[in-house]
Design an enzyme around this catalytic site. Structure first.
Site, PDB file in Angstrom:
ATOM      1  N   SER A 211      -8.019   3.679   7.222  1.00 46.35           N
ATOM      2  CA  SER A 211      -9.068   2.847   7.839  1.00 46.35           C
ATOM      3  C   SER A 211     -10.368   2.869   7.046  1.00 46.35           C
ATOM      4  O   SER A 211     -11.455   2.941   7.620  1.00 46.35           O
ATOM      5  CB  SER A 211      -9.317   3.309   9.281  1.00 46.35           C
ATOM      6  OG  SER A 211      -9.631   2.228  10.114  1.00 46.35           O
TER       7      SER A 211
ATOM      8  N   LYS B 231      -8.272  -4.470  10.789  1.00 43.12           N
ATOM      9  CA  LYS B 231      -7.759  -4.325   9.421  1.00 43.12           C
ATOM     10  C   LYS B 231      -6.294  -4.724   9.290  1.00 43.12           C
ATOM     11  O   LYS B 231      -5.817  -4.995   8.183  1.00 43.12           O
ATOM     12  CB  LYS B 231      -7.963  -2.892   8.935  1.00 43.12           C
ATOM     13  CG  LYS B 231      -9.420  -2.475   8.791  1.00 43.12           C
ATOM     14  CD  LYS B 231      -9.533  -1.066   8.229  1.00 43.12           C
ATOM     15  CE  LYS B 231     -10.975  -0.630   8.021  1.00 43.12           C
ATOM     16  NZ  LYS B 231     -11.680  -0.317   9.258  1.00 43.12           N
TER      17      LYS B 231
ATOM     18  N   SER C  33     -11.083  -1.063  14.273  1.00 41.79           N
ATOM     19  CA  SER C  33     -10.346  -1.166  13.010  1.00 41.79           C
ATOM     20  C   SER C  33      -8.929  -1.710  13.149  1.00 41.79           C
ATOM     21  O   SER C  33      -8.224  -1.844  12.145  1.00 41.79           O
ATOM     22  CB  SER C  33     -10.301   0.198  12.317  1.00 41.79           C
ATOM     23  OG  SER C  33     -11.555   0.522  11.768  1.00 41.79           O
TER      24      SER C  33
END
Length: 353
Positions: free
Chosen positions: A183, A129, A126
């Site tokens: 997240s 992101k 993640s």
């Protein structure tokens, strides 16, 4: 003669009667003995099953018991990360970090203070992101525009769960907040899916931005990080953190400690995946966490320690909290060092300890 025969007949009847009575007495005892043997066998079998269950507890998720049998379901062994498969955890370092990859850079001078396997290219989970946020924020799209979660946003890669149900509607700003702070995978996917030109355009822009920043080891295939094909190096991620830190929206949303969103009749409370943002000993300007089994536990941060602005990157950490422990070790080390302390690097020699 008849008297003699009658006497014999009577004696015979008496013998038969005695034998019959004896058999009646012996039969229950025999049955009891047989039953006892069966009980002993069943007890022995039960002990055997019980021992099997007990000996399997360490490798079993759960044991289902019934009147007739016990079923033991054995858990599959944990999947190794790419770093573990590559033997990166064998590298020694003076701080004894649990992350197989680490990099600490002075943000102002670009001086490398600490490095460990910093050129290794690994899945970044993640941390992806952060680039998703860079593209969305940089496009200056309306943050109050409503976006609806669809079936396309449901994770089919890892089967991860989400509290954002299909049909839920949030603004682009809310989705970006949840993606960076907690997240949220469906939030990140929806941001890419609804970008002008669609998902293919969005991913193309992610890779183009990486090339523009000089991130030569970086590749993106989707905006959440659920795919292990999203890969980068610590050097590239430090570059990304430096660029993202220049955006006040990304700084604010990624370091937010908590956020509430109204979804239908519900109000959902979300919290930051990085507990250090609540720690008064830390001054964090930007952060992002990440985890999939292929990547291990990951963390990137911009922070200020001992008057110095630092960028920290930790990849492929072994335990759930060890990435935070590594950050604490680095902070204590930086605070204990003179301003112009020499850089330290991890040894490539395997750790046999």
């Amino acid at each position: 003669m008849s008297i003699t025969l009658n006497s014999v007949f009577k004696q015979t009847l008496q013998v038969v009667g005695i034998l019959t009575f004896s058999a009646a007495l012996i039969s229950p005892a025999a049955d009891a003995a047989t039953a006892k043997r069966q009980i002993v066998k069943k007890s022995h079998a039960a002990k055997t099953v019980s021992k099997t269950v007990v000996s399997s507890r360490k490798s079993a998720r759960f044991v289902t018991k019934s009147a007739r049998k016990s079923v033991v379901i054995v858990a599959s062994p944990p999947r190794l990360s790419f770093g573990q498969l590559a033997g990166l955890h064998g590298a020694q370092d003076p701080l004894d970090l649990k992350s197989s990859v680490a990099l600490v850079i002075d943000q102002d001078t670009r001086e490398v203070l600490f490095s460990k396997n910093d050129h290794a290219v690994l899945p970044i989970a993640s941390l992806t992101k952060l680039m998703t946020g860079v593209i969305v924020s940089g496009a200056h799209l309306p943050m109050d525009e409503t976006i609806t979660i669809t079936q396309d946003d449901v994770d089919t890669e890892k089967g991860s769960s989400s509290r954002l149900r299909v049909g839920a509607s949030l603004t682009r700003g809310e989705l970006l907040h949840l993606a960076l702070m907690s997240s949220e995978n469906r939030a990140a996917h929806a941001l890419g899916r609804t970008y002008p030109g669609g998902m293919a355009t969005f991913v193309s822009l992610m890779n183009a931005k990486a090339r523009m920043l000089g991130m030569k080891d970086t590749r993106y295939v989707e905006p959440t990080g659920l795919s292990s094909q999203n890969q980068s190096s610590a050097q590239d991620l430090a570059t990304l953190v430096n660029a993202a830190h220049g955006d006040p929206v990304l700084r604010e949303l990624s370091t937010s400690t908590g956020y509430q969103v109204a979804v239908g009749r519900q109000t959902l409370q979300y919290n930051n995946t990085n507990r250090l943002v609540k720690n008064p000993e830390w001054e964090i300007g930007l952060q992002k966490t990440g985890y999939i089994s292929e990547a291990g536990q990951c963390l990137v941060m911009q922070t200020k320690i001992a008057g110095r602005k630092l960028i920290m990157v930790f990849l492929d950490s072994a335990g759930k909290l060890s990435r935070l422990g590594d950050a604490e070790r680095v902070r204590r080390w930086v605070e204990s060092q003179p301003v112009h302390a020499p850089r330290i690097s991890a040894s490539t020699q395997p750790n046999n300890g």
